[in-house]
Structure formats: structure tokens, C-alpha cells
Design a protein around this motif. Structure first.
Motif, short mmCIF file in Angstrom:
data_model
loop_
_atom_site.label_atom_id
_atom_site.label_comp_id
_atom_site.label_asym_id
_atom_site.label_seq_id
_atom_site.Cartn_x
_atom_site.Cartn_y
_atom_site.Cartn_z
N CYS A 22 27.25 16.03 -12.74
CA CYS A 22 25.96 15.67 -13.33
C CYS A 22 25.52 16.75 -14.33
N SER A 24 22.62 17.26 -15.52
CA SER A 24 21.27 17.78 -15.27
C SER A 24 21.25 18.94 -14.28
N CYS A 25 22.26 19.01 -13.42
CA CYS A 25 22.23 20.07 -12.40
C CYS A 25 23.54 20.85 -12.37
N GLY A 54 23.09 19.18 -7.44
CA GLY A 54 22.36 18.05 -6.86
C GLY A 54 20.94 18.03 -7.38
N CYS A 55 20.50 16.89 -7.87
CA CYS A 55 19.14 16.75 -8.39
C CYS A 55 18.72 15.29 -8.27
N GLN A 109 18.33 13.21 -10.65
CA GLN A 109 19.09 12.38 -11.60
C GLN A 109 20.35 11.80 -10.95
N CYS A 110 21.00 12.61 -10.13
CA CYS A 110 22.29 12.18 -9.56
C CYS A 110 22.15 11.86 -8.07
ZN LIG Z 1 22.24 16.16 -10.79
#
Ligand SMILES: [Zn+2]
Length: 254
Positions: free
Chosen positions: A109, A111-112, A142-143, A145-146
Motif C-alpha cells: 500500500c 499510503s503506509c 497498515g492503514c 486505505q488498505c
Molecule cells: Zn495502507
């Protein structure tokens, strides 16, 4: 012409048929019907049984370009799948021109994504297979978004087995997976494992993901330092499904 199950996309200028097993219309029926119309290119959505495999081989040997897919561990294993289905090795050898193996890996991901420290055994293995320096490995923390999985989206890895004269002879002789794999590597086949390792090095996916998806018996190799790990070692032990496209082509179009 195509025989599919189901027809997922409609294309202008291509005659597409949909299998209806409950109604008694199978891939083999569709293929037989197709051949009477003397098409140039035939796509058989999937080869699942010996009857379809045999008609597809005959079509390939009589000057049609036949494209199809079947489930196998890797490209070399697809050759053995045909033999397991009862095809004579010489028929497999003469009908198949190439096999593309493919798998999908999850992407880290964006975003993270954060830098990861490679485990030395894993880094050693990746370096040995790729013959290049270890890049910046990444991992998804891990965030939202995912959904806290650390992965978002997928990316394909592929390997193309070209059936050259050496491989044709090996198939006819009933050669092992390892012998066929070595011949393919000599011919320049870059394996799905190597493609996956390159994606780790580029920070696009993780070692765990490649291990899970492309190569399950990695533990044996990583902890057995005596084992020589080479491109020929991707072995038929992954229980997951692989999509393998086999392109059967003989001569020019009819
Ligand atoms: Zn993420």
C-alpha cells in the motif's frame, strides 16, 4: 472464434461462444463446432479435460493458432499437465509453441509504505537469484486505505516458456520438470520467482508475498545453505492455482 465460460467481454469482429455444461454444451463441443467453420485463430477459454485437450492439439497441428489457458504450478508444469491428461508426449511436443505462466502478487500500500530491513537469509537468496545488489525493501505498516493489511492492488509476474527444439526433444523423451526447467532457463526464461524477487528489490511487494504466491518451499532452501539455489529451483510444490496460457501454433494459418 472463441469458446468461453463465461463470455466476459464482447469484441467486435470475433465470434464468441459460451459454454453451457448443464445444457450439454461443453468446451469440446464448442471446439468441434468451431473447427467446421475453419477459423484462423481459436481461443479456448480453459482446457479442463482430455477431450478438449486432444481436439485443441489436433486443431493446432492442422494449422490453426490455438490460444488457451490451464491451471498448473508453473509454465513447465503445464507441459506435464497435458501428458497427465493422456496426451502423447510427441503430440504435446509438436503442438505447443509457447506457455506463459502468470500469477498476481499483492502490491504494498502506497499510503503506509515504509522501509523494511531484509532478513539476511532472504536477502541472500534474492541476491543469488537476481545476481544484483539488494535494493530498498519496503513493507506496508497498515492503514485505513488498505484495511490494515499493508497491501493495496495487485501486480502480475510472468514467465514465458518457448518450446524450442531442445525442449521438444526433452518433452518427447519424458524429461523431468527440473531438466525442462534448466533447458528453459538456458533459453533465457526469466521465472516468476525472479520477477517476484525483482519486485521486492524495487520495494513494490514483500518477500512474504512472493513466498506465499510464487514459491512455497522457500523455507527449505533458505535454511539449507548446502542447497544450490538457482533459477532451476522453482519447484512444483505450490498448491495454489496458477493461470497458464498455452499458445499452440503450428505453421501458418490455414
Ligand atoms: Zn495502507
Amino acid at each position: 472464434m472463441t469458446i468461453e465460460d463465461p463470455v466476459e467481454y464482447e469484441f467486435a469482429g470475433i465470434n464468441q461462444m459460451q459454454v453451457h455444461e448443464a445444457g450439454g454444451f461443453t468446451f469440446a463441443d464448442g471446439l468441434r463446432g468451431t473447427l467446421r467453420q475453419d477459423p484462423d485463430v481459436i481461443l479456448v477459454g480453459e482446457i479442463r479435460d482430455a477431450e478438449t485437450a486432444r481436439i485443441a492439439m489436433q486443431a493446432a497441428l492442422t494449422g490453426h493458432l490455438v490460444l488457451s489457458s490451464l491451471h498448473a504450478v508453473d509454465a513447465v508444469s503445464a507441459l506435464h499437465r497435458f501428458v497427465d491428461m493422456g496426451m502423447e508426449p510427441f503430440l504435446v511436443a509438436s503442438a505447443i509453441n509457447g506457455i506463459m505462466g502468470q500469477r498476481l502478487l499483492r502490491r504494498i500500500c502506497d499510503s503506509c509504505k515504509e522501509p523494511a530491513t531484509p532478513n539476511p537469509a532472504q536477502a541472500h537468496m534474492v541476491g543469488r537469484v537476481l545476481k544484483e545488489r539488494i535494493g530498498q525493501w519496503m513493507v506496508g505498516a497498515g492503514c485505513t486505505q488498505c484495511n490494515h493489511t499493508g497491501y493495496l492492488g495487485r501486480i502480475g509476474v510472468y514467465e514465458l516458456l518457448r518450446v524450442n527444439d531442445e525442449i521438444r526433444n526433452l518433452i518427447t523423451e519424458g524429461a523431468t520438470h527440473a531438466a525442462l526447467h534448466e533447458a528453459a532457463a538456458r533459453d533465457g526464461m526469466r521465472t516468476m520467482q525472479a520477477e517476484g524477487f525483482a519486485l521486492i528489490n524495487a520495494g513494490i511487494t514483500t518477500f512474504d508475498e512472493v513466498q506465499r504466491t510464487v514459491y512455497a518451499s522457500l523455507d527449505d532452501m533458505v535454511f539449507d545453505e548446502a542447497a544450490e539455489v538457482g533459477l532451476s529451483e522453482i519447484e512444483a510444490s505450490v498448491p495454489q492455482r496458477t493461470h497458464v496460457n498455452s499458445t499452440d501454433q503450428v505453421g501458418a494459418t490455414s
